[in-house]
Design a protein around this motif. Structure first.
Motif, mmCIF file in Angstrom:
data_model
loop_
_atom_site.group_PDB
_atom_site.id
_atom_site.type_symbol
_atom_site.label_atom_id
_atom_site.label_comp_id
_atom_site.label_asym_id
_atom_site.label_seq_id
_atom_site.Cartn_x
_atom_site.Cartn_y
_atom_site.Cartn_z
ATOM 1 N N LEU A 277 0.826 -1.209 0.000
ATOM 2 C CA LEU A 277 0.000 0.000 0.000
ATOM 3 C C LEU A 277 0.862 1.261 0.000
ATOM 4 N N GLY A 278 1.946 1.228 0.757
ATOM 5 C CA GLY A 278 2.824 2.390 0.802
ATOM 6 C C GLY A 278 3.465 2.682 -0.538
ATOM 7 N N ARG A 279 3.911 1.645 -1.213
ATOM 8 C CA ARG A 279 4.548 1.850 -2.516
ATOM 9 C C ARG A 279 3.530 2.260 -3.573
ATOM 10 N N ALA A 280 2.319 1.719 -3.477
ATOM 11 C CA ALA A 280 1.274 2.116 -4.421
ATOM 12 C C ALA A 280 0.910 3.587 -4.234
ATOM 13 N N GLY A 281 0.960 4.056 -2.984
ATOM 14 C CA GLY A 281 0.670 5.462 -2.734
ATOM 15 C C GLY A 281 1.714 6.385 -3.334
ATOM 16 N N ARG A 282 2.967 5.923 -3.344
ATOM 17 C CA ARG A 282 4.036 6.741 -3.925
ATOM 18 C C ARG A 282 4.139 6.574 -5.433
ATOM 19 N N ASP A 283 3.692 5.417 -5.937
ATOM 20 C CA ASP A 283 3.789 5.115 -7.364
ATOM 21 C C ASP A 283 2.462 4.513 -7.817
ATOM 22 N N PRO A 284 1.538 5.340 -8.330
ATOM 23 C CA PRO A 284 0.213 4.842 -8.719
ATOM 24 C C PRO A 284 0.251 3.734 -9.767
ATOM 25 N N GLU A 348 15.427 0.718 4.405
ATOM 26 C CA GLU A 348 14.200 1.499 4.237
ATOM 27 C C GLU A 348 13.246 1.134 5.373
ATOM 28 N N ARG A 349 12.871 2.116 6.161
ATOM 29 C CA ARG A 349 11.886 1.886 7.208
ATOM 30 C C ARG A 349 10.505 1.772 6.570
ATOM 31 N N ILE A 350 9.757 0.737 6.920
ATOM 32 C CA ILE A 350 8.422 0.514 6.364
ATOM 33 C C ILE A 350 7.396 0.928 7.417
ATOM 34 N N THR A 351 6.584 1.887 7.066
ATOM 35 C CA THR A 351 5.618 2.445 8.009
ATOM 36 C C THR A 351 4.296 1.685 7.944
ATOM 37 N N PRO A 352 3.722 1.329 9.086
ATOM 38 C CA PRO A 352 2.391 0.712 9.071
ATOM 39 C C PRO A 352 1.390 1.616 8.355
ATOM 40 N N HIS A 353 0.557 1.013 7.516
ATOM 41 C CA HIS A 353 -0.373 1.785 6.690
ATOM 42 C C HIS A 353 -1.762 1.798 7.321
ATOM 43 N N LEU A 354 -2.386 2.972 7.302
ATOM 44 C CA LEU A 354 -3.704 3.124 7.915
ATOM 45 C C LEU A 354 -4.758 2.227 7.281
ATOM 46 N N ASP A 355 -4.612 1.940 5.989
ATOM 47 C CA ASP A 355 -5.623 1.154 5.284
ATOM 48 C C ASP A 355 -5.350 -0.345 5.316
ATOM 49 N N SER A 359 -3.565 -3.928 11.291
ATOM 50 C CA SER A 359 -3.769 -3.164 12.535
ATOM 51 C C SER A 359 -2.468 -2.854 13.259
ATOM 52 N N ALA A 360 -1.415 -2.583 12.499
ATOM 53 C CA ALA A 360 -0.121 -2.295 13.126
ATOM 54 C C ALA A 360 0.066 -0.824 13.457
ATOM 55 N N VAL A 361 -0.868 0.026 13.073
ATOM 56 C CA VAL A 361 -0.728 1.453 13.322
ATOM 57 C C VAL A 361 -1.050 1.764 14.776
ATOM 58 N N GLY A 362 -0.256 2.655 15.371
ATOM 59 C CA GLY A 362 -0.609 3.168 16.687
ATOM 60 C C GLY A 362 0.137 2.530 17.833
ATOM 61 N N LYS A 363 -0.580 2.334 18.936
ATOM 62 C CA LYS A 363 0.039 1.936 20.198
ATOM 63 C C LYS A 363 0.783 0.617 20.095
ATOM 64 N N SER A 364 0.194 -0.375 19.436
ATOM 65 C CA SER A 364 0.827 -1.690 19.373
ATOM 66 C C SER A 364 2.156 -1.630 18.650
ATOM 67 N N GLU A 365 2.250 -0.765 17.641
ATOM 68 C CA GLU A 365 3.518 -0.634 16.930
ATOM 69 C C GLU A 365 4.594 -0.100 17.859
ATOM 70 N N ARG A 366 4.258 0.913 18.641
ATOM 71 C CA ARG A 366 5.254 1.485 19.543
ATOM 72 C C ARG A 366 5.695 0.460 20.581
ATOM 73 N N GLU A 367 4.761 -0.365 21.027
ATOM 74 C CA GLU A 367 5.113 -1.374 22.020
ATOM 75 C C GLU A 367 6.069 -2.401 21.441
ATOM 76 N N HIS A 368 5.785 -2.850 20.224
ATOM 77 C CA HIS A 368 6.616 -3.883 19.622
ATOM 78 C C HIS A 368 7.973 -3.356 19.201
ATOM 79 N N THR A 369 8.046 -2.089 18.817
ATOM 80 C CA THR A 369 9.289 -1.565 18.267
ATOM 81 C C THR A 369 10.048 -0.709 19.256
#
Length: 381
Positions: A277-284, A348-355, A359-369
């Motif tokens: 999803l992240g790469r598709a957002g940067r490259d349609p 390359e850091r891969i960011t959890p995607h909202l879509d 469900s890696a976005v938010g609190k759980s990501e900070r806990e794991h990382t």
């Protein structure tokens, strides 16, 4: 406790009262001031004496009461002491398997440096025996990863792949030339068996998955012979791992580029879906390209330089072992790439995607990382 100076750290005097233990900046420790009496005490810390005997030796040398305890406490805090009697029941069981332990002594020595607490190295080495790792792919990367994990003391290493071994699957450290024509999975099982320092663990030595007789998966390494499936992994293939919370690590070679990562901790770090999803957002135009790449005719012979594949396999196995030993390696939520001919590792850091459904976005990501630093443009070991 039977204090022992860690033999892995070379000792040298910087000047008359300062000793340096270790060579490399990552692990070297300086101790000072070290007078003649302290130096003599350090020589006694060879793992053959318990604390009561060390105190007697100190009294015989005319040293003040409590000096041995203070020195041991100081050296322990500096990460310089090991204890050949520590590590718990699993470590004791490993010590009794002398042949296996001899094979693993270099690994134990390394672990004692990485993990500073006394007994920390052998405790982690013994814990590997109860773990179950699945490697998906028996090509030049996957088979070598499986062999290295088995040789490092991981008790159960399974390799999943289809078809028969082809001549181009053969690699040093991986499937041998004698395996050509055999079923890949059967050849990989033999490779794992030959690489392991000991027999496979019995059922009682492993932790079973809830409701199942077989041990739970500690990690899945996704190392497909088709490098595209590692470079641009299909999120659908990881749905079961995401649903069951199974950690998985991608690795492979696509064209002349090696890939290690991301290591996915479901619900905590970015997954294959986040990556796509992240790469598709940067490259349609990327979804259209992926559809063509994945549906196109596969080449009979993959593009996979043997030296690059071996390097990728080694780094992948090291990251996997770091995770199994309780750390979060630099591939956690990130991807490392290296390309021929310059071989400059980049991340390359891969960011959890909202879509993404992971469900890696938010609190759980900070806990794991927690504790993971930012991506760097140099190899992080």
């Amino acid at each position: 406790m039977h204090p022992m100076m860690k033999p892995a750290l070379k000792r040298a005097w910087r000047e008359r009262q300062t000793v340096q233990f270790g060579v490399t900046p990552a692990h070297a420790v300086m101790v000072g001031p070290v007078d003649t009496a302290t130096g003599a005490l350090i020589e006694l810390l060879d793992g053959t004496r318990g604390m009561p005997l060390l105190r007697e030796e100190a009294r015989a040398m005319g040293l003040p009461e409590g000096q041995v305890d203070a020195l041991v406490k100081r050296l322990t805090a500096a990460g310089l002491l090991d204890d050949p009697t520590a590590g718990g029941a699993a470590a004791d069981a490993l010590r009794k398997r002398a042949g296996a332990l001899d094979r693993l002594r270099p690994d134990l020595s390394s672990l004692s440096v990485v993990h500073p607490e006394p007994g920390g190295g052998i405790r982690r080495l013994a814990a590997r025996r109860a773990m179950r790792v699945q490697v998906q792919g028996a090509g030049r990367v996957g088979a070598t990863v499986a062999a290295v994990l088995a040789a490092s003391g991981v008790g159960r290493v399974e390799v999943l792949d289809g078809g028969c071994t082809e001549p181009w699957d053969v690699a040093p450290g991986g499937l041998p030339a004698e395996a050509v024509g055999e079923r890949r999975e059967a050849a990989a099982r033999q490779l794992v068996r030959r690489s392991a320092p000991d027999r496979p663990p019995r059922a009682a030595e492993s932790v079973a998955a809830p409701g199942r007789g077989e041990p739970a998966l500690s990690l899945v390494v996704v190392a497909p012979r088709d490098g595209l499936a590692a470079y641009a992994p299909d999120p659908a293939a990881a749905e079961d791992w995401i649903a069951t919370g199974t950690p998985h690590l991608y690795a492979g070679v696509a064209e002349a580029t090696g890939v290690v990562g991301p290591l996915v901790l479901p619900g905590g770090t970015a997954c294959a879906g986040c990556l796509e999803l992240g790469r598709a957002g940067r490259d349609p135009g990327r979804p259209r390209l992926l559809a063509q790449w994945r549906s196109g005719r596969r080449r009979a012979v993959p593009t996979c330089d043997v030296a690059l594949a071996t390097a990728v396999a080694g780094v992948t196995a090291a990251h996997a072992l770091s995770f199994l030993d309780g750390e979060l390696p630099a591939s956690t939520g990130a991807r490392w790439e290296v390309s021929l001919p310059l071989l400059d590792w980049r991340s390359e850091r891969i960011t959890p995607h909202l879509d993404c459904v992971c469900s890696a976005v938010g609190k759980s990501e900070r806990e794991h990382t927690a504790g993971i630093g930012p991506a760097h443009e140099t190899m992080a070991g």
